[in-house]
Design a protein around this motif. Sequence first.
Motif, PDB file in Angstrom:
ATOM      1  N   GLU A  42      59.089  97.551  21.794  1.00  0.00           N
ATOM      2  CA  GLU A  42      59.519  99.298  22.240  1.00  0.00           C
ATOM      3  C   GLU A  42      58.509  99.893  21.550  1.00  0.00           C
ATOM      4  O   GLU A  42      58.085 100.981  22.016  1.00  0.00           O
ATOM      5  CB  GLU A  42      60.942  99.702  21.377  1.00  0.00           C
ATOM      6  CG  GLU A  42      61.884  98.949  22.374  1.00  0.00           C
ATOM      7  CD  GLU A  42      63.356  99.007  21.647  1.00  0.00           C
ATOM      8  OE1 GLU A  42      63.276  99.676  20.404  1.00  0.00           O
ATOM      9  OE2 GLU A  42      64.343  98.873  22.214  1.00  0.00           O
ATOM     10  N   GLN A  43      58.008  99.490  20.253  1.00  0.00           N
ATOM     11  CA  GLN A  43      56.800 100.242  19.650  1.00  0.00           C
ATOM     12  C   GLN A  43      55.491 100.223  20.281  1.00  0.00           C
ATOM     13  O   GLN A  43      54.900 101.219  20.503  1.00  0.00           O
ATOM     14  CB  GLN A  43      56.867  99.883  18.243  1.00  0.00           C
ATOM     15  CG  GLN A  43      55.877 100.720  17.262  1.00  0.00           C
ATOM     16  CD  GLN A  43      56.388 101.754  16.338  1.00  0.00           C
ATOM     17  OE1 GLN A  43      57.660 101.877  16.856  1.00  0.00           O
ATOM     18  NE2 GLN A  43      55.825 102.392  15.718  1.00  0.00           N
ATOM     19  N   ALA A  44      55.265  98.950  20.919  1.00  0.00           N
ATOM     20  CA  ALA A  44      54.060  98.791  21.322  1.00  0.00           C
ATOM     21  C   ALA A  44      53.978  99.510  22.890  1.00  0.00           C
ATOM     22  O   ALA A  44      53.084 100.227  23.054  1.00  0.00           O
ATOM     23  CB  ALA A  44      54.073  97.523  21.631  1.00  0.00           C
ATOM     24  N   ASN A  94      59.101  85.439  35.307  1.00  0.00           N
ATOM     25  CA  ASN A  94      59.310  87.018  35.177  1.00  0.00           C
ATOM     26  C   ASN A  94      58.578  88.127  36.014  1.00  0.00           C
ATOM     27  O   ASN A  94      58.694  89.064  35.977  1.00  0.00           O
ATOM     28  CB  ASN A  94      59.250  87.460  33.733  1.00  0.00           C
ATOM     29  CG  ASN A  94      60.333  87.153  32.935  1.00  0.00           C
ATOM     30  OD1 ASN A  94      61.219  87.756  32.727  1.00  0.00           O
ATOM     31  ND2 ASN A  94      60.306  85.874  32.073  1.00  0.00           N
ATOM     32  N   GLY A  95      57.756  87.223  36.952  1.00  0.00           N
ATOM     33  CA  GLY A  95      57.035  87.987  37.850  1.00  0.00           C
ATOM     34  C   GLY A  95      56.038  88.632  37.440  1.00  0.00           C
ATOM     35  O   GLY A  95      55.385  89.590  38.015  1.00  0.00           O
ATOM     36  N   VAL A  96      55.398  88.189  36.366  1.00  0.00           N
ATOM     37  CA  VAL A  96      54.362  88.903  35.749  1.00  0.00           C
ATOM     38  C   VAL A  96      52.914  88.143  35.414  1.00  0.00           C
ATOM     39  O   VAL A  96      52.024  88.741  34.733  1.00  0.00           O
ATOM     40  CB  VAL A  96      54.639  89.774  34.346  1.00  0.00           C
ATOM     41  CG1 VAL A  96      55.725  90.872  34.666  1.00  0.00           C
ATOM     42  CG2 VAL A  96      55.387  88.887  33.482  1.00  0.00           C
ATOM     43  N   GLU A  97      52.866  87.200  35.927  1.00  0.00           N
ATOM     44  CA  GLU A  97      51.737  86.271  35.562  1.00  0.00           C
ATOM     45  C   GLU A  97      50.488  86.810  36.272  1.00  0.00           C
ATOM     46  O   GLU A  97      49.399  86.366  35.513  1.00  0.00           O
ATOM     47  CB  GLU A  97      51.810  84.833  36.445  1.00  0.00           C
ATOM     48  CG  GLU A  97      51.804  84.995  37.951  1.00  0.00           C
ATOM     49  CD  GLU A  97      53.204  85.277  38.711  1.00  0.00           C
ATOM     50  OE1 GLU A  97      53.111  85.269  40.002  1.00  0.00           O
ATOM     51  OE2 GLU A  97      54.322  85.636  38.123  1.00  0.00           O
ATOM     52  N   GLN A  98      50.491  87.713  37.128  1.00  0.00           N
ATOM     53  CA  GLN A  98      49.146  88.365  37.521  1.00  0.00           C
ATOM     54  C   GLN A  98      48.779  89.446  36.467  1.00  0.00           C
ATOM     55  O   GLN A  98      47.324  89.860  36.450  1.00  0.00           O
ATOM     56  CB  GLN A  98      49.376  89.137  38.760  1.00  0.00           C
ATOM     57  CG  GLN A  98      49.647  88.516  40.102  1.00  0.00           C
ATOM     58  CD  GLN A  98      48.651  87.137  40.189  1.00  0.00           C
ATOM     59  OE1 GLN A  98      47.299  87.656  40.242  1.00  0.00           O
ATOM     60  NE2 GLN A  98      48.864  86.052  40.275  1.00  0.00           N
ATOM     61  N   ALA A 146      54.276  93.503  29.920  1.00  0.00           N
ATOM     62  CA  ALA A 146      53.922  93.453  31.117  1.00  0.00           C
ATOM     63  C   ALA A 146      55.033  94.184  32.203  1.00  0.00           C
ATOM     64  O   ALA A 146      54.691  94.951  33.001  1.00  0.00           O
ATOM     65  CB  ALA A 146      53.475  91.991  31.497  1.00  0.00           C
ATOM     66  N   ARG A 147      56.280  93.659  31.728  1.00  0.00           N
ATOM     67  CA  ARG A 147      57.289  94.305  32.582  1.00  0.00           C
ATOM     68  C   ARG A 147      57.597  95.714  32.243  1.00  0.00           C
ATOM     69  O   ARG A 147      57.892  96.273  32.909  1.00  0.00           O
ATOM     70  CB  ARG A 147      58.507  93.443  32.284  1.00  0.00           C
ATOM     71  CG  ARG A 147      58.850  92.007  32.727  1.00  0.00           C
ATOM     72  CD  ARG A 147      59.763  91.345  32.273  1.00  0.00           C
ATOM     73  NE  ARG A 147      60.941  92.168  32.931  1.00  0.00           N
ATOM     74  CZ  ARG A 147      61.740  91.736  34.018  1.00  0.00           C
ATOM     75  NH1 ARG A 147      61.315  90.721  34.924  1.00  0.00           N
ATOM     76  NH2 ARG A 147      62.911  92.582  34.486  1.00  0.00           N
ATOM     77  N   GLY A 148      57.125  96.242  30.955  1.00  0.00           N
ATOM     78  CA  GLY A 148      57.492  97.530  30.589  1.00  0.00           C
ATOM     79  C   GLY A 148      56.439  98.565  31.492  1.00  0.00           C
ATOM     80  O   GLY A 148      56.953  99.689  31.558  1.00  0.00           O
ATOM     81  N   SER A 149      55.332  97.983  32.096  1.00  0.00           N
ATOM     82  CA  SER A 149      54.287  98.895  33.017  1.00  0.00           C
ATOM     83  C   SER A 149      53.658  97.836  33.701  1.00  0.00           C
ATOM     84  O   SER A 149      53.061  97.081  33.368  1.00  0.00           O
ATOM     85  CB  SER A 149      53.477  99.537  31.900  1.00  0.00           C
ATOM     86  OG  SER A 149      52.692 100.190  32.850  1.00  0.00           O
ATOM     87  N   THR A 150      53.614  98.198  35.153  1.00  0.00           N
ATOM     88  CA  THR A 150      52.879  97.498  36.067  1.00  0.00           C
ATOM     89  C   THR A 150      51.442  97.548  35.963  1.00  0.00           C
ATOM     90  O   THR A 150      50.602  96.667  36.167  1.00  0.00           O
ATOM     91  CB  THR A 150      53.192  97.658  37.698  1.00  0.00           C
ATOM     92  OG1 THR A 150      52.717  99.079  37.677  1.00  0.00           O
ATOM     93  CG2 THR A 150      54.625  97.281  37.860  1.00  0.00           C
ATOM     94  N   ARG A 151      50.910  98.607  34.942  1.00  0.00           N
ATOM     95  CA  ARG A 151      49.429  98.966  35.040  1.00  0.00           C
ATOM     96  C   ARG A 151      48.970  98.122  33.681  1.00  0.00           C
ATOM     97  O   ARG A 151      47.830  98.145  33.383  1.00  0.00           O
ATOM     98  CB  ARG A 151      49.135 100.204  34.685  1.00  0.00           C
ATOM     99  CG  ARG A 151      49.554 101.068  36.266  1.00  0.00           C
ATOM    100  CD  ARG A 151      49.317 102.347  35.988  1.00  0.00           C
ATOM    101  NE  ARG A 151      47.961 102.631  35.764  1.00  0.00           N
ATOM    102  CZ  ARG A 151      47.708 104.132  35.403  1.00  0.00           C
ATOM    103  NH1 ARG A 151      48.476 104.884  35.325  1.00  0.00           N
ATOM    104  NH2 ARG A 151      46.261 104.060  35.142  1.00  0.00           N
ATOM    105  N   CYS A 152      50.078  97.672  32.771  1.00  0.00           N
ATOM    106  CA  CYS A 152      49.581  97.041  31.383  1.00  0.00           C
ATOM    107  C   CYS A 152      49.012  95.545  31.790  1.00  0.00           C
ATOM    108  O   CYS A 152      49.434  94.785  32.763  1.00  0.00           O
ATOM    109  CB  CYS A 152      50.767  96.822  30.668  1.00  0.00           C
ATOM    110  SG  CYS A 152      50.555  96.036  28.857  1.00  0.00           S
ATOM    111  N   ARG A 153      48.100  95.343  31.243  1.00  0.00           N
ATOM    112  CA  ARG A 153      47.276  93.985  31.257  1.00  0.00           C
ATOM    113  C   ARG A 153      47.337  93.554  29.860  1.00  0.00           C
ATOM    114  O   ARG A 153      46.985  94.124  28.836  1.00  0.00           O
ATOM    115  CB  ARG A 153      45.763  94.099  31.670  1.00  0.00           C
ATOM    116  CG  ARG A 153      45.718  94.682  32.897  1.00  0.00           C
ATOM    117  CD  ARG A 153      46.133  93.957  34.196  1.00  0.00           C
ATOM    118  NE  ARG A 153      46.183  94.541  35.465  1.00  0.00           N
ATOM    119  CZ  ARG A 153      47.364  94.927  35.885  1.00  0.00           C
ATOM    120  NH1 ARG A 153      48.472  94.889  35.546  1.00  0.00           N
ATOM    121  NH2 ARG A 153      47.167  95.346  37.075  1.00  0.00           N
TER     122      ARG A 153
END
Length: 182
Positions: free
Chosen positions: A1-3, A57-61, A29-36
């Motif tokens: 949450e803090q991050a 979780n569908g965030v491998e990209q 990654a789940r918190g924002s689709t723009r996060c890398r």
Amino acid sequence: EQALRLWSPSHPWVVDVGTGSGAVAIALARGSTRCRVLAIDRSPTALASAAASAIDNGVEQQISFVRSDLLSAVRSCPPNNGIGLLVSNPPYVRADDVVQPEIRDHEPVAAWAAGPLGTEIYARLIPQAAERLDTLRPMLLELGYDQAEAVTELLQRDGRWLNCRIDPDFQNIPRVLTVLRR
């Protein structure tokens, strides 16, 4: 949450040092689709498990997995804006501490045991992070029980950090340290 509160789309790369199961990297990654996320761990087994969880979780990209001892394999983070945020939940258990059976019996010792003081990983990570983070970029560290003072002292001795803040967990134990690169 803090991050997630500190993460900025203008500096999308987050480095998760000691990713372990990948829980933090995946949550970011789940918190924002723009996060890398650059998820780092020295254990190939942990990285394989984290990569499988990222797929589940569908965030491998959004997540790149790198085998490294802390930040030794990382000189700078792609692409052009560098590292926007560094997070770590490193091993912090002292050698003589009693460890809960659910951890002791199911987690590799290297995932939780830090050494005689419990701060050995922080002592190595803090200067490495200072060398790789740009000015005013944040670092978040999970702290072990009663380690706030010792880790704060390590940051002060390093001299490249400012605005140190420590937030408690739900049991009111000082748990999340947030600091900015000077």
